[in-house]
Design an enzyme around this catalytic site. Structure first.
Site, PDB file in Angstrom:
ATOM      1  N   HIS A 223       0.849  -1.196   0.000  1.00 24.43           N
ATOM      2  CA  HIS A 223       0.000   0.000   0.000  1.00 24.43           C
ATOM      3  C   HIS A 223       0.877   1.234   0.000  1.00 24.43           C
ATOM      4  CE1 HIS A 223       0.627  -1.547   4.075  1.00 24.43           C
ATOM      5  NE2 HIS A 223       0.735  -0.292   4.472  1.00 24.43           N
ATOM      6  N   LEU A 224       0.465   2.193  -0.767  1.00 26.12           N
ATOM      7  CA  LEU A 224       1.124   3.493  -0.813  1.00 26.12           C
ATOM      8  C   LEU A 224       0.383   4.405   0.162  1.00 26.12           C
ATOM      9  CD1 LEU A 224       3.452   4.629  -2.587  1.00 26.12           C
ATOM     10  CD2 LEU A 224       1.679   5.468  -4.158  1.00 26.12           C
ATOM     11  N   HIS A 225       1.081   4.857   1.207  1.00 31.28           N
ATOM     12  CA  HIS A 225       0.490   5.867   2.078  1.00 31.28           C
ATOM     13  C   HIS A 225       0.530   7.190   1.333  1.00 31.28           C
ATOM     14  CE1 HIS A 225       0.755   3.704   6.065  1.00 31.28           C
ATOM     15  NE2 HIS A 225       1.659   3.005   5.393  1.00 31.28           N
TER      16      HIS A 225
HETATM   17  P1  5GP Z   1       1.862  -0.059   7.391  1.00 28.65           P
HETATM   18  O1  5GP Z   1       2.210   0.026   8.852  1.00 28.65           O
HETATM   19  O2  5GP Z   1       1.716  -1.511   6.976  1.00 28.65           O
HETATM   20  O3  5GP Z   1       2.771   0.702   6.488  1.00 28.65           O
HETATM   21  O4  5GP Z   1       0.465   0.644   7.230  1.00 28.65           O
HETATM   22  C1  5GP Z   1      -0.744   0.009   7.549  1.00 28.65           C
HETATM   23  C2  5GP Z   1      -1.778   1.078   7.763  1.00 28.65           C
HETATM   24  O5  5GP Z   1      -3.051   0.464   7.750  1.00 28.65           O
HETATM   25  C3  5GP Z   1      -1.652   1.815   9.110  1.00 28.65           C
HETATM   26  O6  5GP Z   1      -1.427   3.203   8.877  1.00 28.65           O
HETATM   27  C4  5GP Z   1      -2.982   1.526   9.802  1.00 28.65           C
HETATM   28  O7  5GP Z   1      -3.479   2.639  10.522  1.00 28.65           O
HETATM   29  C5  5GP Z   1      -3.889   1.143   8.649  1.00 28.65           C
HETATM   30  N1  5GP Z   1      -4.950   0.219   8.996  1.00 28.65           N
HETATM   31  C6  5GP Z   1      -4.827  -0.903   9.758  1.00 28.65           C
HETATM   32  N2  5GP Z   1      -6.010  -1.533   9.851  1.00 28.65           N
HETATM   33  C7  5GP Z   1      -6.896  -0.791   9.132  1.00 28.65           C
HETATM   34  C8  5GP Z   1      -8.293  -0.948   8.846  1.00 28.65           C
HETATM   35  O8  5GP Z   1      -8.960  -1.896   9.270  1.00 28.65           O
HETATM   36  N3  5GP Z   1      -8.879   0.001   8.066  1.00 28.65           N
HETATM   37  C9  5GP Z   1      -8.166   1.071   7.582  1.00 28.65           C
HETATM   38  N4  5GP Z   1      -8.842   1.943   6.827  1.00 28.65           N
HETATM   39  N5  5GP Z   1      -6.849   1.240   7.805  1.00 28.65           N
HETATM   40  C10 5GP Z   1      -6.226   0.320   8.589  1.00 28.65           C
END
Ligand code: 5GP
Ligand code: ZN
Length: 116
Positions: A102-104
């Site tokens: 995923h791209l933030h």
């Molecule tokens: P990562 O830490 O893998 O780069 O980013 C994962 C992102 O997913 C986090 O910023 C977290 O807040 C978001 N996230 C986790 N669970 C959910 C969810 O159930 N729904 C949404 N919309 N975002 C989520």
């Protein structure tokens, strides 16, 4: 992590609710549940890919679509000129917690650099 249990595959399929802000045949973007900026979107491919390390050469177009979505979202929400950041985390040291790439996309405030 299989597609049947992956959180973001479930969101892409509509099995779990999310605030969708953009979608097309290949990409879905939705608001992060724990926003780190006034706008914090997660832009994902519909196809399940766990990490950047799992990309194949044939995924180049799919990854490019994530950036094209960011470009269009930036125009939609009016931050194309003021600016925004896109970042993709990989594995533990990168801070990845959901193993579907995923791209933030962060926008709406001055962002610090470098990250902590
Ligand atoms: P990562 O830490 O893998 O780069 O980013 C994962 C992102 O997913 C986090 O910023 C977290 O807040 C978001 N996230 C986790 N669970 C959910 C969810 O159930 N729904 C949404 N919309 N975002 C989520
Ligand atoms: Zn997935």
């Amino acid at each position: 992590m299989s597609e049947s249990t992956c959180l973001f595959c479930k969101i892409a399929r509509g099995d779990i609710p999310a605030e969708i802000i953009f979608e097309n045949n290949d990409v879905v973007a939705f608001r992060d549940i724990d926003a780190k900026a006034p706008t914090h979107a997660l832009i994902i491919p519909r196809q399940h890919i766990s990490t950047i390390n799992d990309l194949s050469d044939g995924d180049a177009g799919r990854v490019g679509q994530l950036f094209l979505a960011a470009r269009d979202i930036a125009v939609d929400i009016g931050v194309a000129e003021s600016g925004y950041r896109v970042v993709m985390n990989c594995n533990e040291d990168g801070g990845q917690s959901v193993f579907h790439i995923h791209l933030h996309m962060l926008a709406g405030r001055q962002l610090d650099w470098p990250p902590g």
